[in-house]
Design an enzyme around this catalytic site. Sequence first.
Site, short mmCIF file in Angstrom:
data_model
loop_
_atom_site.label_atom_id
_atom_site.label_comp_id
_atom_site.label_asym_id
_atom_site.label_seq_id
_atom_site.Cartn_x
_atom_site.Cartn_y
_atom_site.Cartn_z
N LYS A 52 3.26 26.44 79.35
CA LYS A 52 3.69 27.09 80.81
C LYS A 52 5.19 27.24 80.65
O LYS A 52 5.79 27.91 81.11
CB LYS A 52 2.99 26.27 81.97
CG LYS A 52 1.64 26.45 82.18
CD LYS A 52 0.92 25.45 83.17
CE LYS A 52 -0.54 25.76 83.02
NZ LYS A 52 -1.37 24.85 83.74
N GLN A 96 -0.54 19.25 86.76
CA GLN A 96 -1.41 19.58 85.62
C GLN A 96 -2.72 18.43 85.81
O GLN A 96 -2.60 17.40 86.26
CB GLN A 96 -0.80 19.38 84.20
CG GLN A 96 -1.62 19.61 83.16
CD GLN A 96 -2.11 21.32 83.29
OE1 GLN A 96 -1.09 22.03 83.38
NE2 GLN A 96 -3.35 21.59 82.99
N ASP A 119 -0.14 27.43 91.87
CA ASP A 119 -1.58 27.13 91.40
C ASP A 119 -2.71 27.53 92.36
O ASP A 119 -3.54 27.75 91.93
CB ASP A 119 -1.78 25.61 91.04
CG ASP A 119 -1.78 25.53 89.67
OD1 ASP A 119 -1.82 26.10 88.81
OD2 ASP A 119 -1.73 24.41 89.08
#
Length: 291
Positions: A52, A96, A119
């Site tokens: 990412k 994460q 997200d």
Amino acid sequence: MQLLDGKKAAQTIRDELKLDVAQLAIEGKKVPHLVAILVGNNPASETYVSAKVKACEEVGFKSTLVRIEKDEDERTLLDQISDFNNDPDVDGILVQLPLPKQISPENVINAIDPSKDVDGFHPESIGRMVQGHPTFIPATPYGIMLMLEHYKIETKGMHAIVVGRSNIVGRPISILLNNNNSPGNCTVTVCHSQTKNMKEICLQGDLIVAAMGRPGFITKDMVKDGAVVIDVGITRVEDATRKTGFRLRGDVDFENVADKCSWITPVPGGVGPMTIAALLKNTYRSCLMKN
Ligand code: NAP
């Protein structure tokens, strides 16, 4: 059979974003800034986060990687999130997953400012998605929708079978495919571990999305001729011939299923790169909303 090549489609999206970001810079505007928070050092999470960050660099985004020790308490993480919520330079915050067990993923997701929830896991983002309003869509389902769009797959009227009902993949993709949109407008059946007659249900699918984490589960006898098959699964399976000692395997028995499909995603190189491209698009959108 044609391949839904996620690497190529994601590259196209990154190339477009690169131009958009360059334009922002020319206009003297702020470029997008993504903050990624990694708790502990789970090897798969390390790989995802570094991919990412690398993708951010490629398109000209600013990125910040924050590492938190795996034994740290929830408060430490929530305080970090609060700082980034209040920092006007930050457009997107991602934590994460999975998190160590002393930290509640729900508390963490709820702590992220919905305007920086790139997200797309915050209940506000999910609620807006369910109602069909513009919002941050969770990256993996968004990546799948972008892939269908990129390859101009007409999903209207299809019977879509989604196998898996997690909050990050199965449930949101079932909603997006069902929404009155393009891609979308499918009749959707969602399967899970308690579903009976999986084979018969999958055989009805014009489109199958497999998101279980069960390598090779979807076999040839479960797929009808001409189906579109999207394989979200990524599982590390032992492979002594590889330097790493493992290889990545999807939920679909690709070797035997591919010939029956009109379109199919490979693993790796299918949904994975699209997920990262979708995250970048969410971050860019967040930046535009603040610019
Ligand atoms: P998850 O939270 O473990 O959910 C798995 C889902 O599959 C659950 O709903 C479960 O049913 C269902 N399931 C498990 N075994 C089944 C079976 N035998 N028959 C029918 N349904 C079954 O997993 P996830 O987070 O959604 O991830 C799924 C897979 O996608 C994993 O391999 C993950 O690594 C991968 N993934 C890939 C990406 C990407 O970017 N490519 C992103 C996210 C996840 P129950 O609800 O009944 O337990």
